[in-house]
Write an enzyme that holds these catalytic residues in place. Structure first.
Site, PDB file in Angstrom:
ATOM      1  N   SER A  41       0.821  -1.213   0.000  1.00 25.91           N
ATOM      2  CA  SER A  41       0.000   0.000   0.000  1.00 25.91           C
ATOM      3  C   SER A  41       0.850   1.254   0.000  1.00 25.91           C
ATOM      4  CB  SER A  41      -0.945   0.010   1.201  1.00 25.91           C
ATOM      5  OG  SER A  41      -0.235  -0.125   2.410  1.00 25.91           O
ATOM      6  N   ARG A  46      -3.014   1.931   4.795  1.00 25.35           N
ATOM      7  CA  ARG A  46      -2.546   1.488   6.100  1.00 25.35           C
ATOM      8  C   ARG A  46      -1.926   0.101   6.106  1.00 25.35           C
ATOM      9  NH1 ARG A  46      -6.047   2.258  11.645  1.00 25.35           N
ATOM     10  NH2 ARG A  46      -4.487   1.416  13.082  1.00 25.35           N
ATOM     11  N   PHE A  47      -2.540  -0.845   5.394  1.00 26.49           N
ATOM     12  CA  PHE A  47      -2.185  -2.251   5.563  1.00 26.49           C
ATOM     13  C   PHE A  47      -1.379  -2.785   4.384  1.00 26.49           C
ATOM     14  CE2 PHE A  47      -6.367  -1.794   7.777  1.00 26.49           C
ATOM     15  CZ  PHE A  47      -5.850  -1.830   9.061  1.00 26.49           C
ATOM     16  N   PRO A 259      -1.281   3.220  -3.588  1.00 27.47           N
ATOM     17  CA  PRO A 259      -2.017   2.588  -2.493  1.00 27.47           C
ATOM     18  C   PRO A 259      -2.443   1.155  -2.775  1.00 27.47           C
ATOM     19  CG  PRO A 259      -3.413   4.149  -3.661  1.00 27.47           C
ATOM     20  CD  PRO A 259      -2.034   4.315  -4.217  1.00 27.47           C
ATOM     21  N   PHE A 260      -2.371   0.725  -4.046  1.00 30.14           N
ATOM     22  CA  PHE A 260      -2.823  -0.625  -4.389  1.00 30.14           C
ATOM     23  C   PHE A 260      -1.768  -1.343  -5.219  1.00 30.14           C
ATOM     24  CE2 PHE A 260      -6.542   2.169  -3.993  1.00 30.14           C
ATOM     25  CZ  PHE A 260      -7.100   1.607  -2.851  1.00 30.14           C
ATOM     26  N   GLU A 277      -5.633   2.663  -8.257  1.00 32.54           N
ATOM     27  CA  GLU A 277      -7.102   2.569  -8.318  1.00 32.54           C
ATOM     28  C   GLU A 277      -7.640   1.320  -7.620  1.00 32.54           C
ATOM     29  OE1 GLU A 277     -10.756   2.720 -11.606  1.00 32.54           O
ATOM     30  OE2 GLU A 277      -8.686   3.018 -12.249  1.00 32.54           O
ATOM     31  N   LYS A 293     -11.192   8.383 -13.441  1.00 30.95           N
ATOM     32  CA  LYS A 293     -11.335   8.868 -14.813  1.00 30.95           C
ATOM     33  C   LYS A 293     -10.995  10.348 -14.811  1.00 30.95           C
ATOM     34  CE  LYS A 293     -12.129   5.569 -17.526  1.00 30.95           C
ATOM     35  NZ  LYS A 293     -11.041   5.314 -18.489  1.00 30.95           N
TER      36      LYS A 293
END
Length: 477
Positions: A41, A46-47, A259-260, A277, A293
């Site tokens: 992340s 956070r995780f 984050p992903f 995203e 978008k």
């Protein structure tokens, strides 16, 4: 160490909290092992999680599903749902949400198992359409509170005694490897250049701009309102000369924390994802999706950067593009969410990353009773933000123009927990590997007033940090 006793069919877990290690450093102790994965992340969520040594490996290609290498009947989503139901485990609310379950990717071509769609004539990477491991053991990180846990379910053992022993043995093995973790203080070297086929796109500028114009023509003809078109950058290395893939992932994540993010290592096949995203999240039956978008590059100076952000926020075209996808996702969520529960708490908010500004919306809902995270994934797959509207016709046009499978790109990467929670990304900004071949796609949503040259330039803006990680100048590709 906490040992949760058996209390019936909802199995509980062995949990050990241990001294905090930075997630990237911890994963470094496992990066060389096939079927070890890192859900990252960055510095924005956070995780984070590390998994290794799966109980099962589930793959699918062209509708053929294999469990641990053996063909099994059923469709990919159905087989996964049955497997997850077999190992239901009660959640600990005080821990990060992933506490054992499925980790992997769901490739774009899985859509062909859900709808009648054309098949692309080219499959350059020849990746599985889906590759997922089922993990009884997780290293979970809370980066905010700087805490770290080893979580072991003891699955597949069924008796309390055998399960507790397996859980303890598995944690012991992971603890041993964690002792090998070392701080990664240096930025990895730029990987060497490919020695069989240099980096090149399946489109040149003229070809991509022509494809954009074809999408615009389809829109004016009334076929669609929007379609997401991408170009694929590809290279081929001598297999044993491929740069260290985790080092490449580290370069990517250092250049642009996301984050992903994810580093998935299935052996020959790997995915290095730097996605900003979220696709679908489920927690306690509550659903969230966050479509992106609208994009602008970051400015070189603060004033220019602020002007570009403001331009994006005020762009009627970009807002319309975002809202179209919000409507599509609201419709998809309504298939598996309770009536009147689907809401849109945020529309077209600005989020800024290392090289781009984005418009991001949030759509939420509440799962119907009896529906699972896998049901939600299947109902909404693939994400509307990377297909278009109407979704089916947009996907037909994408295949017609791109003429190649997307693989993991524009599918989803993440986890589905034994406790029913899920978090997945839209697999954009992702490098895919199979054997000596590497590829990554970059694209954007095409609408009626899209300008072909500007759309091509936007793909290069999105690719900039991947080019940087690879040590490539965009004009040299």
């Amino acid at each position: 160490m906490q040992l949760y006793p058996d209390d019936g069919p909802n199995r509980k877990m062995l949990i050990e909290e241990c001294p905090y290690i930075e997630p990237l450093d911890a994963y470094g102790a496992f990066a060389g092992f096939a079927d070890s994965h890192f859900l990252d992340s960055g510095d924005r969520d956070r995780f984070a999680y590390v998994v290794a040594s799966p109980l099962h490996k589930l793959t699918a290609k062209n509708g053929q599903v294999k469990l641990d290498g053996f063909p099994v009947p059923g469709d990919p989503f159905g087989v996964l749902a049955d497997l997850m139901a077999r190992y239901r485990v009660e959640a600990d609310p005080d821990l990060p949400p992933f506490q054992g379950g499925a980790v992997g990717y769901f490739g774009y071509e899985l859509a062909q198992q859900l709808e009648t769609l054309p098949h692309a004539p080219q499959d350059w990477l020849n990746m599985p359409d889906m590759a997922v491991g089922i993990y009884d053991l997780v290293i979970a990180f809370d980066q905010l509170d700087r805490r770290m846990w080893l979580i072991s379910t003891g699955i597949p053992e069924t008796s309390p005694t055998a399960r507790k022993k397996r859980a303890a043995d598995r944690i012991g093995i992971i603890r041993k490897y964690l002792r090998l973790a070392r701080p990664m203080l240096e930025t990895p070297e730029i990987p060497h250049r490919p020695d069989i086929m240099p980096w090149q796109s399946n489109f040149d500028r003229v070809g991509y701009e022509g494809a954009v114009q074809t999408v615009v023509d389809y829109i004016h003809a009334g076929d669609i309102f929007q379609a997401n078109l991408s170009q694929s950058f590809r290279a081929e290395y001598t297999y044993d000369a491929i740069p260290k893939r985790f080092d490449l992932y580290r370069r990517l994540s250092l250049a642009s924390p996301a984050p992903f993010g994810a580093f998935l290592n299935f052996g020959d096949v790997a995915v290095l994802s730097n996605s900003p995203e979220r696709f679908m999240k489920v927690a306690n039956g509550q659903v969230e999706t966050r479509p992106i978008k609208g994009t602008r590059r970051r400015g070189a100076m603060p004033v220019e950067d602020a002007e570009l952000a403001q331009e994006l926020m005020l762009s009627a075209k970009d807002r319309a593009e975002n809202i179209m996808i919000v409507d599509l996702l609201r419709n998809d969520l309504s298939k598996v969410c309770k009536p009147h529960s689907v809401k849109t708490p945020q529309i077209c908010t600005l989020e800024s990353y290392a090289n781009v500004h984005h418009l991001v919306s949030t759509v939420t809902g509440e799962l119907q009773d009896g529906k699972s995270a896998v049901d939600l994934l299947a109902a909404c797959f693939p994400g509307g933000s990377i297909t278009g509207a109407p979704k089916i016709r947009a996907m037909e046009i994408i295949t017609e123009l791109e003429r190649s499978t997307r693989g993991a790109y524009c599918g989803a990467i993440g986890f589905i927990s034994f406790n029913g929670s899920m978090d997945t990304n839209i697999a954009i900004r992702s490098i895919c590997v199979n054997g000596g071949r590497m590829a990554f796609n970059v694209g954007g949503g095409i609408v009626a007033d899209s300008i072909p040259a500007a759309e091509y330039d936007e793909t290069l803006v999105k690719a900039a940090k991947i080019f940087e990680a690879l040590g490539i100048r965009p004009y040299a590709v």
